[in-house]
Design an enzyme around this catalytic site. Structure first.
Site, short mmCIF file in Angstrom:
data_model
loop_
_atom_site.label_atom_id
_atom_site.label_comp_id
_atom_site.label_asym_id
_atom_site.label_seq_id
_atom_site.Cartn_x
_atom_site.Cartn_y
_atom_site.Cartn_z
N ASP A 205 0.96 -1.19 0.00
CA ASP A 205 -0.08 0.11 0.11
C ASP A 205 0.85 1.23 -0.30
OD1 ASP A 205 -1.54 2.04 0.92
OD2 ASP A 205 -3.24 1.10 1.54
N HIS A 206 1.26 1.78 -1.26
CA HIS A 206 2.16 2.87 -1.20
C HIS A 206 1.96 3.98 -0.36
CE1 HIS A 206 -0.25 4.79 -4.06
NE2 HIS A 206 0.67 5.81 -4.07
N HIS A 268 -5.72 2.88 0.69
CA HIS A 268 -4.94 4.00 1.29
C HIS A 268 -5.69 4.77 2.33
CE1 HIS A 268 -2.95 3.11 -2.25
NE2 HIS A 268 -3.36 3.69 -3.21
C1 BG6 Z 1 -3.05 4.46 -6.76
C2 BG6 Z 1 -4.38 4.47 -7.63
O1 BG6 Z 1 -3.16 3.31 -5.76
O2 BG6 Z 1 -2.58 5.64 -6.22
C3 BG6 Z 1 -4.57 5.39 -8.40
O3 BG6 Z 1 -4.55 3.17 -8.14
C4 BG6 Z 1 -4.02 6.76 -8.11
O4 BG6 Z 1 -5.82 5.40 -9.25
C5 BG6 Z 1 -2.79 6.85 -7.29
O5 BG6 Z 1 -3.81 7.76 -9.03
C6 BG6 Z 1 -2.48 7.90 -6.44
O6 BG6 Z 1 -1.26 7.93 -5.85
P1 BG6 Z 1 -0.35 9.14 -5.35
O7 BG6 Z 1 0.86 8.66 -4.63
O8 BG6 Z 1 -0.14 9.94 -6.44
O9 BG6 Z 1 -1.44 9.88 -4.42
#
Ligand code: BG6
Length: 518
Positions: A205-206, A268
């Protein structure tokens, strides 16, 4: 400088302190990426691997293996990685770093259902172990659609790559979505765990790799200031927002049928809620941290009635950044009758002593006013205001806002006297900004997470149970929307460049609250 005796050894305490602060370097290993031709691999994974190499955090014996259907040689794949690095790496390009990394780049042509392809993968890895010294340690990164997870896991198992001998390790890294509801997540987890023990499964979950998200723990548990007010006595409600200005052109293949709630809220935003609402862990060991998150997620549920506590929308044409943009149903890759939501908002209740009665509002959407992710604790009004009503006309509720991105920092919002003869109170902001407080640049979330996989450090990866609990929380909303669809219902339209559908505004207005305009 004093030293401490430990048994017969002498230990230098300063050295010990330094060791804890320095980032650890991964040991000998190879990373295998499945799905190398995808967007994630190009924009995030390959650049992050280069950035780690550039920061000296990968060993000289490191290897990167790509696995895909394309008819490529090692050099062709090397060129693909190079292009990705030049276009998306965070740190400057250094030829010597690239040359060293490139020596360990290999490509295996194959398909997921073909046992021979996996036999070739094993041969390649054995050869790297022998020639480059990758030590029999392998991380398999599944940047592929979830319906391919079971096949790849089984192939890794039959080719003998999943359970190595001795003290070698084999880890699997899984990208979301982990299923599309509780039931499918359970069966997916079952398949993955039948091949890899839970301790070898790293679910990405980045958001958990972001500095500002990790700072929630520092803010809450390293300070004395916030804890006394971090509860239902003082907090009126919490708003967790992840807004994006981009649309979905070109992402139809992944997104149509998935939608905003599954794409962002299930993972997230639920993780952000868990870190905001959980109790203090006994220590920051992975098990203690996970156990607090699991406890708070077990106490979290969708507010009822579901219809009044959820909102979903779909963007229509509009103006954004001075440009005319099309609506979802005109985007390439989407069916003109798609009911996939591009905006979702839900109200959750956390049934604990700390949070009883405090709604947690989670919302996310594409093509909104601007890109911003924030967690806002909105406080109750002072119980008594010793002012004439006109003096506090412009006083809102106090708020503590954790600015996750893009302008990383923290804002405290409170009332202050407007200079002048009259007593007039108006909202002001007090800001902490990462950019001006620290000289260091934050690493990309994927750098941190990939390094943690290679180090076997599981704190920032949600475990099985967290994933299943998140689905349990979200499922009633998904079921409600599916029932509406079955009756010919559709998500509510909202104009691109705005802040979502009217139904989202009403959702809060019912209790006299309103969304923040970040
Ligand atoms: C991803 C989603 O997990 O997170 C995308 O699948 C989204 O739809 C992205 O655009 C957003 O990541 P960040 O780090 O740019 O907020």
């Amino acid at each position: 400088m004093s030293s401490t005796a430990v048994g017969d050894e002498w230990k230098n305490p300063l050295r010990d302190k330094l060791d804890k602060r320095l980032p650890r370097i991964a040991g000998p290993c190879a990373v295998v990426i499945f799905g190398v031709t995808g967007d994630l691999a190009t924009k995030k994974l390959m650049p992050a691997i280069y950035d780690l190499a550039n920061r000296g955090l990968l060993p000289p014996t490191f290897a990167l293996v790509g696995f895909a259907r394309r008819d490529w040689q090692d050099e062709d794949f090397g060129n693909i990685v190079l292009k990705a690095v030049q276009a998306h790496a965070r740190t400057p390009f250094r030829q010597e770093v690239w040359d060293r990394l490139n020596e360990g780049i290999r490509f295996v042509q194959g398909t997921f259902d073909d046992a021979d392809s996996f036999a070739r993968l094993k041969e390649t890895l054995d050869k790297l172990d022998a020639e480059r010294g990758t030590g029999g340690n392998h991380a398999f990164y599944l940047s592929i659609p979830p319906n391919a997870f079971p096949t790849v896991c089984e192939q890794l198992s039959t080719s003998g790559l999943a359970r190595p001998e001795d003290d070698r390790w084999s880890r699997v890294v899984i990208e979301k979505p982990f299923g599309h509801d509780l039931e499918s997540a359970r069966s997916l987890n079952k398949v993955v765990n039948s091949v890899f023990p839970e301790s070898s499964v790293f679910r990405i979950d980045h958001y958990l790799g972001k500095e500002t998200v990790q700072n929630i723990l520092a803010l809450r548990f390293a300070n004395q200031l916030f804890d006394p007010i971090w509860n239902a006595h003082y907090v009126d409600h919490v708003q967790i927002t992840m807004a994006e200005d981009i649309g979905l052109g070109g992402r139809g293949g992944y997104y149509d049928g998935v939608g905003a709630a599954r794409d962002v809220i299930q993972n997230h935003l639920t993780q952000l809620l868990a870190l905001t609402a959980m109790e203090e862990p006994v220590s920051f060991s992975p098990a203690e941290l996970q156990s607090e998150k699991i406890k708070v997620l077990s106490a979290t549920r969708l507010a009822e009635p579901v219809g009044e506590n959820t909102s979903r929308g779909q963007y229509t044409a509009g103006w954004q950044g001075g440009e005319k943009v099309v609506g979802l149903l005109e985007e390439e890759g989407f069916s003109p009758t798609s009911t996939t939501e591009t905006f979702a908002a839900i109200a959750l209740e956390v049934d604990t002593r700390r949070w009883a009665g405090v709604p947690f509002y989670l919302r996310t959407g594409k093509r909104l006013g601007r890109r911003v992710t924030e967690i806002a604790l909105v406080f109750k009004r002072a119980p008594h205001l010793p002012f004439d009503a006109t003096m506090t006309d412009e006083l809102g509720k106090n708020a503590l806002v954790i600015r996750v991105q893009p302008d990383e920092g923290i804002t405290l919002r409170f009332g202050s006297k407007v200079p002048g003869h009259a007593m007039e109170v108006r909202d002001v902001n007090m800001d902490f900004s990462y950019g001006s407080a620290f000289a260091e640049d934050s690493p990309e979330a994927y750098e941190r997470l990939i390094l943690d996989v290679l180090l076997g450090e599981p704190s920032l990866f949600p475990v099985n149970q967290e994933v299943e609990l998140s689905w349990e929380i979200l499922d009633p909303a998904l079921e409600h929307w599916a029932a509406l669809d079955a009756d010919g219902g559709k998500p509510d339209p909202y104009e691109s460049g705005g802040w979502g559908p009217e139904s989202a505004t009403e959702m809060l207005a019912r209790t006299g609250r309103e969304w923040r305009r970040p």
